[in-house]
Design an enzyme around this catalytic site. Structure first.
Site, PDB file in Angstrom:
ATOM      1  CE  LYS A 106      -3.927  -2.397   2.170  1.00 39.54           C
ATOM      2  NZ  LYS A 106      -4.598  -2.855   3.221  1.00 39.54           N
ATOM      3  CD  GLN A 149      -3.332  -4.567   6.598  1.00 36.41           C
ATOM      4  OE1 GLN A 149      -3.778  -3.371   5.870  1.00 36.41           O
ATOM      5  NE2 GLN A 149      -3.154  -5.700   5.916  1.00 36.41           N
ATOM      6  CG  ASP A 168     -10.491  -0.189   4.714  1.00 37.80           C
ATOM      7  OD1 ASP A 168     -10.840  -0.279   3.432  1.00 37.80           O
ATOM      8  OD2 ASP A 168      -9.745  -0.810   5.157  1.00 37.80           O
TER       9      ASP A 168
HETATM   10  N1  LIG Z   1      -8.447  -2.304   7.172  1.00 39.61           N
HETATM   11  C1  LIG Z   1      -7.997  -3.310   6.096  1.00 39.61           C
HETATM   12  N2  LIG Z   1      -8.190  -3.048   4.907  1.00 39.61           N
HETATM   13  C2  LIG Z   1      -7.697  -3.839   4.043  1.00 39.61           C
HETATM   14  O1  LIG Z   1      -8.414  -3.837   2.758  1.00 39.61           O
HETATM   15  C3  LIG Z   1      -7.156  -5.041   4.326  1.00 39.61           C
HETATM   16  C4  LIG Z   1      -6.843  -5.210   5.523  1.00 39.61           C
HETATM   17  N3  LIG Z   1      -7.227  -4.254   6.642  1.00 39.61           N
HETATM   18  N4  LIG Z   1      -6.361  -6.303   6.165  1.00 39.61           N
HETATM   19  C5  LIG Z   1      -5.852  -7.435   5.066  1.00 39.61           C
HETATM   20  C6  LIG Z   1      -6.333  -7.311   3.997  1.00 39.61           C
HETATM   21  C7  LIG Z   1      -5.690  -7.986   2.644  1.00 39.61           C
HETATM   22  N5  LIG Z   1      -5.559  -6.764   1.820  1.00 39.61           N
HETATM   23  C8  LIG Z   1      -5.119  -7.048   0.574  1.00 39.61           C
HETATM   24  C9  LIG Z   1      -4.888  -6.044  -0.236  1.00 39.61           C
HETATM   25  C10 LIG Z   1      -4.192  -6.333  -1.546  1.00 39.61           C
HETATM   26  C11 LIG Z   1      -3.628  -7.768  -1.953  1.00 39.61           C
HETATM   27  C12 LIG Z   1      -2.796  -7.627  -3.040  1.00 39.61           C
HETATM   28  O2  LIG Z   1      -2.731  -6.752  -3.878  1.00 39.61           O
HETATM   29  N6  LIG Z   1      -2.188  -9.011  -3.591  1.00 39.61           N
HETATM   30  C13 LIG Z   1      -1.595  -9.249  -4.616  1.00 39.61           C
HETATM   31  C14 LIG Z   1      -0.528 -10.376  -4.465  1.00 39.61           C
HETATM   32  C15 LIG Z   1       0.150  -9.861  -3.187  1.00 39.61           C
HETATM   33  C16 LIG Z   1       1.836 -10.396  -3.303  1.00 39.61           C
HETATM   34  O3  LIG Z   1       2.222 -10.169  -4.439  1.00 39.61           O
HETATM   35  O4  LIG Z   1       2.323 -10.561  -2.439  1.00 39.61           O
HETATM   36  C17 LIG Z   1      -2.521  -9.835  -5.770  1.00 39.61           C
HETATM   37  O5  LIG Z   1      -3.548 -10.238  -5.242  1.00 39.61           O
HETATM   38  O6  LIG Z   1      -2.243  -9.600  -6.835  1.00 39.61           O
HETATM   39  C18 LIG Z   1      -3.775  -8.611  -1.127  1.00 39.61           C
HETATM   40  C19 LIG Z   1      -4.590  -8.505  -0.012  1.00 39.61           C
HETATM   41  C20 LIG Z   1      -6.158  -5.688   2.348  1.00 39.61           C
HETATM   42  N7  LIG Z   1      -6.550  -5.978   3.306  1.00 39.61           N
END
Ligand SMILES: Nc1nc(=O)c2c([nH]1)NC[C@@H]1CN(c3ccc(C(=O)N[C@@H](CCC(=O)O)C(=O)O)cc3)C=[N+]21
Length: 317
Positions: free
Chosen positions: A86, A130, A153
Site C-alpha cells: 500500500k 490494518q 476504508d
Molecule cells: N483495514 C484493512 N483493509 C484492507 O483492505 C485489508 C486489511 N485491513 N487487512 C488485510 C487485507 C488484505 N488486503 C490485501 C490487499 C491487496 C492484496 C494484493 O494486492 N495482493 C496481490 C498479491 C500480493 C503479493 O504479491 O504478495 C494480488 O492479489 O495480486 C492482497 C491483500 C487488504 N486488506
C-alpha cells in the site's frame, strides 16, 4: 505505470485494451461455453490509478500532497507485506505515505492515541488500520477512533452506515474493488442473485449492502448457514470472502456465474478453487492479480478524494 495490458485494439484512432479471454478444455459432461473472461485486477487497478494522476498533480501544484497513514500492529509477515504494498503504491503515484508500525503488545489506548495524533495532523488525509490487530486490542474501538473524514476504508460505524444507505464517500476498499471490477467489465448487477460467502465487517457485510444497493438480490452466507452448497449454487454472482484457501469448489458454481475471489490466504491462495470454478464460471477473478490490486487502487483513490474534500473545505472557509 509498470503494468502492461495483454493486447490493444485501435478503434477510431484510439488505442483500447482488449479483454483477456482464455479457452479451456471442458470435461465431457460440462455443457458450458469455452469462452471465459478472466477479470484482470491489474488492469482495473491501472485504470483507476491512471485516472488519479491528474488529480494528484493538480493538488500537488496547490501545495496539497495527498497523504495516507497506514498503521500495522504486530509483526505478521503477510500483513506487513500488504501494508508495504500500500505504501509503495502511494509513492509510485505521488501520494505521501506515513507508515506506523506498533509492537505486538500495544494496548487499545496506545493505539487510539496514535490514531488521535493522525486525526489531528492536517497533512494526513486518510488513515488505514490494518486488520487484524493482536487479540488484546479492541479493534472496534480502534476503528471508531478514526475521524470520519479520514476513514478511507469505511471501518467506522458511521462510514459503514453511510455505505448501507448507499451514501458513503469511502466504502470499504475491498467491497468497493469488487463492485469496480464488475463495473469495469460491464457485468450487470441489477436483478442478479448475488451470493456472498462471509459476513465480516469490512468485507462480506459491506459488499452485501453494496450489491443490494445496486439492486441485486443478495444472500449472505456464513459459518452457520445450512446447506451452504445449495445456496451458493443459486448465485449468478458469487463473492468469496471466507478466509479459507480454496474453500469454494467447482461444482458449487452455477454454470455461467461470475466469481469474485476476495481471499488472501497465506501463499497468495484465494478462497476459490480457481481451476475447478473456471470450468463453470463465465467470468472469474484470479488470485493474485484479481481483487487485491483493485483494493489498493481504491485505497489510493479514496485518499486522493479525502484530500480533495479537505481542499474544498479550505476554499469555503
Ligand atoms: N483495514 C484493512 N483493509 C484492507 O483492505 C485489508 C486489511 N485491513 N487487512 C488485510 C487485507 C488484505 N488486503 C490485501 C490487499 C491487496 C492484496 C494484493 O494486492 N495482493 C496481490 C498479491 C500480493 C503479493 O504479491 O504478495 C494480488 O492479489 O495480486 C492482497 C491483500 C487488504 N486488506
Amino acid at each position: 505505470m509498470d503494468y502492461k495490458p495483454y493486447a490493444w485494439a485501435e478503434v477510431r484512432g484510439c488505442h483500447i485494451p482488449l479483454p483477456l479471454y482464455v479457452s479451456i478444455e471442458l470435461e465431457r459432461d460440462d455443457k458450458m461455453t469455452t469462452e471465459k473472461l478472466i477479470l484482470d485486477g491489474n488492469r482495473v487497478a491501472a485504470d483507476i490509478k491512471e485516472s488519479l494522476l491528474f488529480r494528484i498533480n493538480r493538488l500537488s501544484a496547490k501545495g496539497i500532497i495527498p497523504c495516507l497513514a497506514t498503521i500495522l500492529v504486530g509483526d505478521d509477515p503477510s500483513s506487513a507485506t500488504y501494508v508495504r504494498m500500500k505504501g509503495n503504491a502511494c509513492q509510485r503515484l505521488g501520494i505521501q505515505s506515513i507508515r506506523v508500525v506498533l509492537p505486538t503488545n500495544t494496548s487499545t489506548d496506545e493505539l487510539i492515541a496514535v490514531i488521535s495524533k493522525l486525526n489531528a495532523d492536517p497533512n494526513v488525509h486518510g488513515i488505514l488500520l490494518q486488520h487484524p490487530v493482536p487479540k488484546q486490542i479492541d479493534e472496534r474501538a480502534a476503528f471508531e477512533a478514526i475521524n470520519i473524514e479520514k476513514d478511507v476504508d469505511g471501518v467506522t460505524t458511521l462510514g459503514f452506515a453511510q455505505n448501507a444507505f448507499g451514501l458513503a464517500d469511502f466504502p470499504s476498499c475491498t467491497p468497493a474493488a469488487i463492485v469496480a471490477i464488475l463495473d469495469y467489465y460491464n457485468i450487470s448487477i441489477e436483478g442478479k442473485h448475488a451470493v456472498v460467502i462471509g459476513r465480516s465487517p469490512i468485507l462480506g457485510k459491506p459488499v452485501s449492502l453494496m450489491l443490494l444497493n445496486k439492486n441485486a438480490t443478495v444472500t449472505t452466507c456464513h459459518s452457520k448457514t445450512t446447506n451452504l452448497v445449495d445456496v451458493v449454487r443459486l448465485g449468478d454472482i458469487v463473492v468469496a470472502a471466507v478466509g479459507k484457501p480454496k474453500f469454494v469448489q467447482g461444482d458449487w458454481i452455477k454454470p455461467g456465474a461470475v466469481v469474485l475471489d476476495a481471499g488472501y490466504n497465506v501463499g497468495n491462495i484465494g478462497d476459490v478453487d480457481y481451476d475447478a470454478c473456471l470450468k463453470r464460471a463465465s467470468a472469474i477473478t484470479p488470485v493474485p492479480a484479481g481483487v487485491g490490486p483493485v483494493t489498493i487502487a481504491t485505497l489510493l483513490k479514496h485518499t486522493v478524494e479525502a484530500a480533495e474534500k479537505l481542499e474544498q473545505q479550505q476554499i469555503i472557509q
